[in-house]
Design an enzyme around this catalytic site. Sequence first.
Site, PDB file in Angstrom:
ATOM      1  N   HIS A   1     -17.620  45.279  97.161  1.00  0.00           N
ATOM      2  CA  HIS A   1     -18.639  44.081  96.634  1.00  0.00           C
ATOM      3  C   HIS A   1     -17.969  42.437  96.818  1.00  0.00           C
ATOM      4  O   HIS A   1     -18.850  41.479  96.493  1.00  0.00           O
ATOM      5  CB  HIS A   1     -19.520  44.352  95.666  1.00  0.00           C
ATOM      6  CG  HIS A   1     -18.835  44.255  94.288  1.00  0.00           C
ATOM      7  ND1 HIS A   1     -18.396  45.251  93.619  1.00  0.00           N
ATOM      8  CD2 HIS A   1     -18.822  43.227  93.452  1.00  0.00           C
ATOM      9  CE1 HIS A   1     -17.580  44.880  92.627  1.00  0.00           C
ATOM     10  NE2 HIS A   1     -18.049  43.593  92.294  1.00  0.00           N
TER      11      HIS A   1
HETATM   12  C1  UD1 Z   1     -21.119  39.776  89.986  1.00  0.00           C
HETATM   13  C2  UD1 Z   1     -20.076  39.201  89.596  1.00  0.00           C
HETATM   14  C3  UD1 Z   1     -18.721  39.967  89.758  1.00  0.00           C
HETATM   15  C4  UD1 Z   1     -19.089  41.403  89.553  1.00  0.00           C
HETATM   16  C5  UD1 Z   1     -20.209  41.772  90.215  1.00  0.00           C
HETATM   17  C6  UD1 Z   1     -20.538  43.282  89.759  1.00  0.00           C
HETATM   18  C7  UD1 Z   1     -20.167  36.657  89.384  1.00  0.00           C
HETATM   19  C8  UD1 Z   1     -19.394  35.279  89.794  1.00  0.00           C
HETATM   20  N1  UD1 Z   1     -19.712  37.671  90.018  1.00  0.00           N
HETATM   21  O1  UD1 Z   1     -21.017  39.800  91.534  1.00  0.00           O
HETATM   22  O2  UD1 Z   1     -17.584  39.598  89.097  1.00  0.00           O
HETATM   23  O3  UD1 Z   1     -17.900  42.159  89.973  1.00  0.00           O
HETATM   24  O4  UD1 Z   1     -21.445  40.944  89.668  1.00  0.00           O
HETATM   25  O5  UD1 Z   1     -21.316  43.892  90.389  1.00  0.00           O
HETATM   26  O6  UD1 Z   1     -20.410  36.614  88.250  1.00  0.00           O
HETATM   27  N2  UD1 Z   1     -28.421  40.878  94.114  1.00  0.00           N
HETATM   28  C9  UD1 Z   1     -29.866  41.591  94.234  1.00  0.00           C
HETATM   29  N3  UD1 Z   1     -30.012  42.282  93.133  1.00  0.00           N
HETATM   30  C10 UD1 Z   1     -29.350  42.287  91.827  1.00  0.00           C
HETATM   31  C11 UD1 Z   1     -28.222  41.307  91.632  1.00  0.00           C
HETATM   32  C12 UD1 Z   1     -27.859  40.760  92.867  1.00  0.00           C
HETATM   33  O7  UD1 Z   1     -30.042  41.705  95.254  1.00  0.00           O
HETATM   34  O8  UD1 Z   1     -29.822  42.985  90.826  1.00  0.00           O
HETATM   35  C13 UD1 Z   1     -27.959  40.278  95.237  1.00  0.00           C
HETATM   36  C14 UD1 Z   1     -28.689  38.574  95.449  1.00  0.00           C
HETATM   37  O9  UD1 Z   1     -28.698  38.545  96.815  1.00  0.00           O
HETATM   38  C15 UD1 Z   1     -27.444  37.809  94.806  1.00  0.00           C
HETATM   39  C16 UD1 Z   1     -26.142  38.999  95.306  1.00  0.00           C
HETATM   40  O10 UD1 Z   1     -26.707  39.971  95.065  1.00  0.00           O
HETATM   41  O11 UD1 Z   1     -27.392  36.675  95.553  1.00  0.00           O
HETATM   42  C17 UD1 Z   1     -24.939  38.428  94.293  1.00  0.00           C
HETATM   43  O12 UD1 Z   1     -25.385  38.672  92.965  1.00  0.00           O
HETATM   44  P1  UD1 Z   1     -24.446  37.583  91.967  1.00  0.00           P
HETATM   45  O13 UD1 Z   1     -24.872  38.162  90.510  1.00  0.00           O
HETATM   46  O14 UD1 Z   1     -24.374  36.266  92.212  1.00  0.00           O
HETATM   47  O15 UD1 Z   1     -23.127  38.016  92.058  1.00  0.00           O
HETATM   48  P2  UD1 Z   1     -22.218  39.736  92.349  1.00  0.00           P
HETATM   49  O16 UD1 Z   1     -21.736  39.629  93.645  1.00  0.00           O
HETATM   50  O17 UD1 Z   1     -23.497  40.826  91.963  1.00  0.00           O
HETATM   51  N1  UDP Z   2     -20.772  51.709  88.592  1.00  0.00           N
HETATM   52  C1  UDP Z   2     -22.047  52.415  88.878  1.00  0.00           C
HETATM   53  N2  UDP Z   2     -22.390  52.514  89.940  1.00  0.00           N
HETATM   54  C2  UDP Z   2     -22.405  52.244  90.950  1.00  0.00           C
HETATM   55  C3  UDP Z   2     -20.902  51.537  91.102  1.00  0.00           C
HETATM   56  C4  UDP Z   2     -20.290  51.268  89.927  1.00  0.00           C
HETATM   57  O1  UDP Z   2     -22.451  52.800  87.820  1.00  0.00           O
HETATM   58  O2  UDP Z   2     -23.059  52.582  92.083  1.00  0.00           O
HETATM   59  C5  UDP Z   2     -20.081  51.454  87.438  1.00  0.00           C
HETATM   60  C6  UDP Z   2     -18.730  51.961  87.512  1.00  0.00           C
HETATM   61  O3  UDP Z   2     -18.501  53.023  87.044  1.00  0.00           O
HETATM   62  C7  UDP Z   2     -18.188  50.580  86.556  1.00  0.00           C
HETATM   63  C8  UDP Z   2     -18.819  49.442  86.587  1.00  0.00           C
HETATM   64  O4  UDP Z   2     -20.277  50.043  87.573  1.00  0.00           O
HETATM   65  O5  UDP Z   2     -18.396  51.278  85.022  1.00  0.00           O
HETATM   66  C9  UDP Z   2     -18.153  48.562  87.617  1.00  0.00           C
HETATM   67  O6  UDP Z   2     -18.936  47.612  88.101  1.00  0.00           O
HETATM   68  P1  UDP Z   2     -18.729  46.689  89.451  1.00  0.00           P
HETATM   69  O7  UDP Z   2     -17.931  47.275  90.248  1.00  0.00           O
HETATM   70  O8  UDP Z   2     -20.011  46.316  89.778  1.00  0.00           O
HETATM   71  O9  UDP Z   2     -17.972  45.228  88.854  1.00  0.00           O
HETATM   72  P2  UDP Z   2     -16.564  44.876  88.459  1.00  0.00           P
HETATM   73  O10 UDP Z   2     -15.826  45.751  87.750  1.00  0.00           O
HETATM   74  O11 UDP Z   2     -16.089  44.835  89.889  1.00  0.00           O
HETATM   75  O12 UDP Z   2     -16.775  43.493  87.732  1.00  0.00           O
END
Ligand code: UD1
Ligand code: UDP
Length: 364
Positions: free
Chosen positions: A205
């Site tokens: 992601h």
């Molecule tokens: C965010 C964090 C990242 C983390 C990740 C975990 C920041 C800058 N990034 O990235 O560090 O690793 O979360 O998963 O804070 N969206 C949905 N539904 C949701 C959430 C997001 O559809 O419930 C989609 C939207 O199109 C959104 C995009 O995902 O614009 C990105 O979401 P965002 O929270 O901005 O960043 P992540 O890529 O999720």
């Molecule tokens: N995780 C989860 N379901 C998924 C993918 C990840 O429960 O489909 C959990 C994973 O075990 C870990 C956390 O989400 O505990 C990691 O989150 P993510 O990879 O979104 O964020 P990051 O650690 O990169 O910020």
Amino acid sequence: MKAAVVVGARPNFMKAAPLMREFGTRDGIEAFLVHTGQHYDQNMSRIFFDDLNLPRPDIYLGIGSGTHAVQTAGVMVEFERVVKKEQPDLIIVVGDVNSTLACSLVGAKQHIPVAHVEAGLRSFDKRMPEEINRMVTDILSDFCFTTSPEAEYNLKREGVGTERIFFVGNIMIDSLKSYLEKSEESSILEDLGLSGNDYILVTLHRPSNVDDPDQFRALFEVLARLAETHPVVFPMHPRTRKVMEKAGIKDDGNSDFRIIQPVGYLDFLKGMKNARLVITDSGGIQEETTVLGVPCLTVRDNTERPITVQMGTNTLVGTRAEDLYPAAMEVLEAEVGDYDIPPLWDGRTAVRIADIIEEAFDDE
Ligand code: UD1
Ligand code: UDP
């Protein structure tokens, strides 16, 4: 003392749950939970409250998605209102997402002490939004709770005084240890028709891997190739799914290449524990696979969690798709090598944090 605990995005919930549980046992700490709503889909948010027995948020800000400025500012505006009304003695933020940064900024400007759980991690790559969030949050934090020795070194180099640094271990591993046994009850493997541990579990992601359709397509083709010999399960982050749909990237119909919705914590733990190989660009998954002893290939050029490479089962393979296939095949054909679990990744981090907070506020 009254503490505001902040969550916003998926990786925050498994870090906040052990804290909320431990604070609940302490007479000296009254904690309330604020959810910014950065993540809001059922399987990016609500499912974790159920899986982790996390109490429903006391306050939900409902910020949602947006550009970095829109999202960060939105959280700041709403969180400032909360802080003014509730007057917490301490604001506790976890990890490195935009909600972490936004709430630490609000706290610092309201002269409320800030505690950062998972402080001092550095990828030294400012193109990652998380690196900026980590650096700013740490500079503003009165309590920098660290997971590993190199985090302390990073903080000191940036001028953070030792009186602000507390090596407490890894809070994510508190959740892992609490829920590993329960995750055995998950039926995800049967539901996906997987038997044995010959499958590959994938999450991707990071903007650097998924936002550019050409980069993502190249990685996706490697995964499809791997699925010809080993089942590949890919619970796809919504960010990634949107890019895939927009770019018209499709799988080739191989039933051993399963692209599914993101799954809950218990299902994911079960999936990780039994995987032959995990391929990811997640931060937290590098740590969890290290504790589980499952080989992990991290599709990044750097990591803010080097201890998982030095001691654990993690290998950085870089982001070039052509390097991923041979690296994966090498792991799949080899025995799992020796690994160690880093110090204080023992399931007792929340206890140590609560002790430090109680003592600090006892003195006041
Ligand atoms: C965010 C964090 C990242 C983390 C990740 C975990 C920041 C800058 N990034 O990235 O560090 O690793 O979360 O998963 O804070 N969206 C949905 N539904 C949701 C959430 C997001 O559809 O419930 C989609 C939207 O199109 C959104 C995009 O995902 O614009 C990105 O979401 P965002 O929270 O901005 O960043 P992540 O890529 O999720
Ligand atoms: N995780 C989860 N379901 C998924 C993918 C990840 O429960 O489909 C959990 C994973 O075990 C870990 C956390 O989400 O505990 C990691 O989150 P993510 O990879 O979104 O964020 P990051 O650690 O990169 O910020």
